[in-house]
Design a protein around this motif. Structure first.
Motif, PDB file in Angstrom:
ATOM      1  N   SER A 152       1.245 -25.944  -9.382  1.00 28.44           N
ATOM      2  CA  SER A 152       0.094 -24.916  -8.547  1.00 28.44           C
ATOM      3  C   SER A 152      -1.635 -25.725  -8.360  1.00 28.44           C
ATOM      4  O   SER A 152      -0.794 -26.654  -9.180  1.00 28.44           O
ATOM      5  CB  SER A 152      -0.179 -23.616  -9.327  1.00 28.44           C
TER       6      SER A 152
ATOM      7  N   THR B 250      -5.229 -18.401 -15.408  1.00 27.67           N
ATOM      8  CA  THR B 250      -4.466 -18.558 -14.578  1.00 27.67           C
ATOM      9  C   THR B 250      -3.872 -17.558 -13.809  1.00 27.67           C
ATOM     10  O   THR B 250      -3.503 -17.341 -12.928  1.00 27.67           O
ATOM     11  CB  THR B 250      -3.064 -19.379 -16.020  1.00 27.67           C
ATOM     12  N   PHE B 251      -4.134 -15.637 -14.286  1.00 22.57           N
ATOM     13  CA  PHE B 251      -3.541 -15.296 -13.964  1.00 22.57           C
ATOM     14  C   PHE B 251      -4.637 -14.845 -12.377  1.00 22.57           C
ATOM     15  O   PHE B 251      -3.710 -13.736 -11.325  1.00 22.57           O
ATOM     16  CB  PHE B 251      -4.084 -13.355 -14.506  1.00 22.57           C
ATOM     17  N   CYS B 252      -5.564 -15.085 -12.729  1.00 20.32           N
ATOM     18  CA  CYS B 252      -6.743 -14.493 -11.822  1.00 20.32           C
ATOM     19  C   CYS B 252      -6.315 -15.452 -10.607  1.00 20.32           C
ATOM     20  O   CYS B 252      -6.846 -14.756  -9.544  1.00 20.32           O
ATOM     21  CB  CYS B 252      -8.000 -14.223 -11.648  1.00 20.32           C
ATOM     22  N   ILE B 253      -6.315 -17.276 -10.806  1.00 19.41           N
ATOM     23  CA  ILE B 253      -6.254 -17.539  -9.894  1.00 19.41           C
ATOM     24  C   ILE B 253      -4.832 -17.674  -9.068  1.00 19.41           C
ATOM     25  O   ILE B 253      -4.515 -17.367  -7.798  1.00 19.41           O
ATOM     26  CB  ILE B 253      -5.993 -18.832 -10.796  1.00 19.41           C
ATOM     27  N   ASN B 254      -3.966 -16.779 -10.207  1.00 20.00           N
ATOM     28  CA  ASN B 254      -2.327 -16.981  -9.425  1.00 20.00           C
ATOM     29  C   ASN B 254      -2.401 -15.945  -9.033  1.00 20.00           C
ATOM     30  O   ASN B 254      -0.335 -15.774  -8.229  1.00 20.00           O
ATOM     31  CB  ASN B 254      -1.265 -17.614 -10.168  1.00 20.00           C
ATOM     32  N   PHE B 255      -3.023 -14.311  -9.037  1.00 21.40           N
ATOM     33  CA  PHE B 255      -2.809 -13.147  -8.982  1.00 21.40           C
ATOM     34  C   PHE B 255      -1.948 -12.659  -7.643  1.00 21.40           C
ATOM     35  O   PHE B 255      -0.811 -12.402  -7.408  1.00 21.40           O
ATOM     36  CB  PHE B 255      -4.006 -12.313  -9.159  1.00 21.40           C
ATOM     37  N   ARG B 256      -2.168 -14.087  -6.475  1.00 21.29           N
ATOM     38  CA  ARG B 256      -1.608 -13.513  -5.492  1.00 21.29           C
ATOM     39  C   ARG B 256      -0.600 -13.844  -5.646  1.00 21.29           C
ATOM     40  O   ARG B 256       0.611 -13.091  -4.045  1.00 21.29           O
ATOM     41  CB  ARG B 256      -2.418 -14.557  -4.106  1.00 21.29           C
ATOM     42  N   TYR B 257       0.426 -14.724  -5.863  1.00 19.92           N
ATOM     43  CA  TYR B 257       2.086 -14.489  -5.942  1.00 19.92           C
ATOM     44  C   TYR B 257       2.626 -13.964  -6.827  1.00 19.92           C
ATOM     45  O   TYR B 257       4.174 -13.555  -6.361  1.00 19.92           O
ATOM     46  CB  TYR B 257       2.773 -15.461  -7.240  1.00 19.92           C
ATOM     47  N   ALA B 258       1.905 -12.356  -6.935  1.00 17.09           N
ATOM     48  CA  ALA B 258       2.789 -11.233  -7.335  1.00 17.09           C
ATOM     49  C   ALA B 258       3.144 -10.831  -6.087  1.00 17.09           C
ATOM     50  O   ALA B 258       3.560  -9.851  -6.673  1.00 17.09           O
ATOM     51  CB  ALA B 258       2.326 -10.283  -8.503  1.00 17.09           C
ATOM     52  N   MET B 259       2.436 -11.174  -4.960  1.00 16.23           N
ATOM     53  CA  MET B 259       2.907 -10.136  -4.221  1.00 16.23           C
ATOM     54  C   MET B 259       3.579 -11.286  -3.016  1.00 16.23           C
ATOM     55  O   MET B 259       4.048  -9.947  -2.321  1.00 16.23           O
ATOM     56  CB  MET B 259       1.612 -10.173  -2.803  1.00 16.23           C
TER      57      MET B 259
ATOM     58  N   GLY C  46       6.910 -11.917  -3.421  1.00 15.59           N
ATOM     59  CA  GLY C  46       8.100 -11.809  -3.818  1.00 15.59           C
ATOM     60  C   GLY C  46       8.531 -10.641  -2.914  1.00 15.59           C
ATOM     61  O   GLY C  46       9.378 -10.613  -2.511  1.00 15.59           O
ATOM     62  N   PHE C  47       7.655  -9.610  -2.480  1.00 16.93           N
ATOM     63  CA  PHE C  47       8.280  -8.354  -1.881  1.00 16.93           C
ATOM     64  C   PHE C  47       8.502  -8.864  -1.085  1.00 16.93           C
ATOM     65  O   PHE C  47       9.058  -7.975  -0.475  1.00 16.93           O
ATOM     66  CB  PHE C  47       6.218  -7.671  -1.662  1.00 16.93           C
TER      67      PHE C  47
ATOM     68  N   LEU D  45       7.883 -20.952  -6.042  1.00 16.25           N
ATOM     69  CA  LEU D  45       7.340 -20.178  -5.241  1.00 16.25           C
ATOM     70  C   LEU D  45       5.733 -20.569  -4.664  1.00 16.25           C
ATOM     71  O   LEU D  45       4.766 -19.726  -5.588  1.00 16.25           O
ATOM     72  CB  LEU D  45       7.975 -18.518  -5.218  1.00 16.25           C
ATOM     73  N   THR D  46       5.519 -21.542  -4.016  1.00 16.23           N
ATOM     74  CA  THR D  46       4.321 -22.221  -4.184  1.00 16.23           C
ATOM     75  C   THR D  46       3.986 -21.125  -2.833  1.00 16.23           C
ATOM     76  O   THR D  46       4.885 -20.649  -2.034  1.00 16.23           O
ATOM     77  CB  THR D  46       3.647 -22.898  -4.069  1.00 16.23           C
TER      78      THR D  46
ATOM     79  N   VAL E 109       2.850 -17.237 -17.740  1.00 16.98           N
ATOM     80  CA  VAL E 109       1.692 -16.426 -16.650  1.00 16.98           C
ATOM     81  C   VAL E 109       1.807 -16.642 -14.949  1.00 16.98           C
ATOM     82  O   VAL E 109       2.392 -15.555 -14.385  1.00 16.98           O
ATOM     83  CB  VAL E 109       0.046 -16.815 -17.271  1.00 16.98           C
TER      84      VAL E 109
ATOM     85  N   LEU F  69       4.206 -14.352 -13.019  1.00 19.06           N
ATOM     86  CA  LEU F  69       2.872 -13.030 -11.872  1.00 19.06           C
ATOM     87  C   LEU F  69       4.544 -13.742 -10.339  1.00 19.06           C
ATOM     88  O   LEU F  69       4.517 -12.347  -9.454  1.00 19.06           O
ATOM     89  CB  LEU F  69       1.962 -13.427 -11.514  1.00 19.06           C
ATOM     90  N   ARG F  70       4.804 -14.822 -10.204  1.00 20.19           N
ATOM     91  CA  ARG F  70       5.454 -15.352  -9.153  1.00 20.19           C
ATOM     92  C   ARG F  70       7.519 -13.886  -9.298  1.00 20.19           C
ATOM     93  O   ARG F  70       7.588 -13.534  -8.438  1.00 20.19           O
ATOM     94  CB  ARG F  70       6.066 -16.213  -8.935  1.00 20.19           C
TER      95      ARG F  70
ATOM     96  N   PRO G 109       7.377  -8.817  -8.624  1.00 20.60           N
ATOM     97  CA  PRO G 109       8.048  -8.169  -7.582  1.00 20.60           C
ATOM     98  C   PRO G 109       9.685  -7.317  -7.572  1.00 20.60           C
ATOM     99  O   PRO G 109      10.021  -6.572  -7.642  1.00 20.60           O
ATOM    100  CB  PRO G 109       8.761  -8.488  -6.259  1.00 20.60           C
ATOM    101  N   PHE G 110      10.636  -9.212  -8.574  1.00 21.58           N
ATOM    102  CA  PHE G 110      11.895  -9.490  -8.780  1.00 21.58           C
ATOM    103  C   PHE G 110      12.201  -8.053  -9.886  1.00 21.58           C
ATOM    104  O   PHE G 110      13.189  -7.997  -9.564  1.00 21.58           O
ATOM    105  CB  PHE G 110      12.547 -10.633  -8.201  1.00 21.58           C
TER     106      PHE G 110
ATOM    107  N   LEU H   8      -9.125 -10.048  -4.232  1.00 19.76           N
ATOM    108  CA  LEU H   8      -9.638 -11.248  -4.894  1.00 19.76           C
ATOM    109  C   LEU H   8      -9.864 -12.897  -4.801  1.00 19.76           C
ATOM    110  O   LEU H   8     -10.023 -13.804  -5.249  1.00 19.76           O
ATOM    111  CB  LEU H   8      -9.051 -11.027  -6.425  1.00 19.76           C
TER     112      LEU H   8
ATOM    113  N   ILE I 105     -11.965 -15.215  -5.967  1.00 20.03           N
ATOM    114  CA  ILE I 105     -11.875 -16.085  -7.024  1.00 20.03           C
ATOM    115  C   ILE I 105     -12.108 -17.434  -6.472  1.00 20.03           C
ATOM    116  O   ILE I 105     -12.894 -18.700  -6.734  1.00 20.03           O
ATOM    117  CB  ILE I 105     -10.566 -16.353  -7.407  1.00 20.03           C
TER     118      ILE I 105
END
Lengths: 240, 114
Positions: free
Chosen positions: A59, A83-92, A94-95, A116-117, B17, B21-22, B25-26, B46, B50
């Motif tokens: 990251s 880390t959670f806030c900075i990389n929150f976008r990664y959670a999107m 995978g969809f 997955l960067t 963390v 997060l990555r 979705p999976f 966000l 940020i």
């Protein structure tokens, strides 16, 4: 060479070709972050820590923040929340890849998720192959190459950092410059201006009230609260 | 100096963390199921917030770390920032903007306000 081998080879070649722009970016940016780790991180073995940090998180933003966290020994709760806030976008991300990855075996999928960067995501979403073995080979090759570029860049920078032919005093501005560059590019897009102003305004207030060391957590809580408070209004505006 | 064990703890926490997060979705969702709208909205808002926050955080660090005369009461930071933003608007080359801005900053605090 049998046709099957030729196919795998040509897929890998195609992945290599599409990864070349990422190589330029990752090696150069990783190098800057590596220099910063050596000159500011106070770790003792910067090359080792360079490889470890770049290999595990992959990251860019974190990589530039690690030296400061290392130096001050930031509390782990803050490490986790930031880390959670900075990389929150990664959670999107995978969809839009669920379908493309569904035929890939679980341990290969784990590697694809790990790596997955932003840039790898962009290339994988644009994969020219439909879901299946060819797509699997293409995405895995991309993921491994991008991962490798990043590690090489950071490790080389960490090594070079101890051999600078001039004083490294002030090199920490590279991190500030990185965020300014990202911010400049983001506010070109009209949609990003309001959240950027909310973030900047809250940050300035938190900086004055709490000082630079304690500002981040209260600022993040306030930012999310403001977004949730105005959600009805702002979400509708964005949809128009 | 932070202990080696604690450095490992920082690296592992950040990596855990990030990887979690990555994998969201999976782990949680099936193909075709829409994203909860509030998550979509927060995610969209966000990211720029940020980055703006981190920019101010960095400036705060620079200004606090040196005595005011060492950076000309903020002139070094301001000049370097103008170079970065100006170059990025003009050339759109992130590496060029970062290197030039950092070089300007280093010249300021090493030569002009030593």
């Amino acid at each position: 060479m049998t046709p099957a081998e030729h196919t795998v080879f040509s897929i890998r070649k195609r992945a290599l070709a599409s990864s070349l722009p990422v190589m330029m970016g990752y090696v150069a940016m990783g190098f800057a972050a590596g220099v910063l780790l050596t000159t500011r991180g106070e770790t003792g073995h910067p090359v080792f820590w360079g490889i470890l940090t770049s290999m595990t998180s992959i990251s860019g933003t974190l990589q530039f923040l690690f030296p400061g966290w290392f130096r001050t020994g930031l509390p782990l709760t803050e490490v986790a929340l930031l880390t959670f806030c900075i990389n929150f976008r990664y959670a999107m991300y995978g969809f839009s890849l669920l379908g493309k990855f569904q035929d890939i075996s679980w341990w290969k999928r784990c590697y694809l998720v790990w790596t997955l960067t932003d840039e790898t995501y962009a290339l994988e979403v644009a994969s020219p192959y439909p879901a299946g073995p060819a797509n699997s080979t293409y995405c895995l090759t991309l993921a491994m190459l991008d991962h490798l570029y990043w590690i090489i860049g950071v490790a080389a920078g960490a090594f070079a950092g101890s051999r600078l032919p001039f004083s490294g005093k002030g090199v920490e501005f590279a991190m500030t410059a990185l965020f300014l560059v990202i911010l400049t590019d983001q506010v070109r897009n009209r949609e990003n201006r309001k959240p950027a102003i909310v973030g900047g305004g809250t940050a300035l207030a938190a900086l004055l009230v709490f000082g630079p060391e304690k500002m981040l957590i209260p600022a993040i809580i306030l930012i999310v609260t403001i977004f949730l408070f105005f959600r009805k209004k702002w979400d509708r505006e964005a949809a128009q | 100096m932070t202990s080696t064990a604690y450095l490992f703890a920082i690296v592992l926490t950040a990596a855990a963390v990030t990887i979690l997060l990555r994998s969201v979705p999976f782990l949680l969702f099936r193909e075709g199921k829409p994203l909860p709208p509030v998550i979509h909205y927060i995610s969209k808002m966000l990211s720029p917030a940020i980055i703006a926050l981190l920019t101010f955080y960095c400036f705060g660090g620079h200004l606090q770390e040196r005595v005011p005369a060492e950076h000309g009461f903020g002139i070094a930071e301001l000049s370097a920032a103008i170079v970065v933003v100006g170059l990025q608007l003009w050339k759109r080359n992130p590496l060029l903007s970062i290197l030039a801005g950092t070089a300007v900053y280093m010249i300021f605090i090493q030569k002009i306000f030593p």
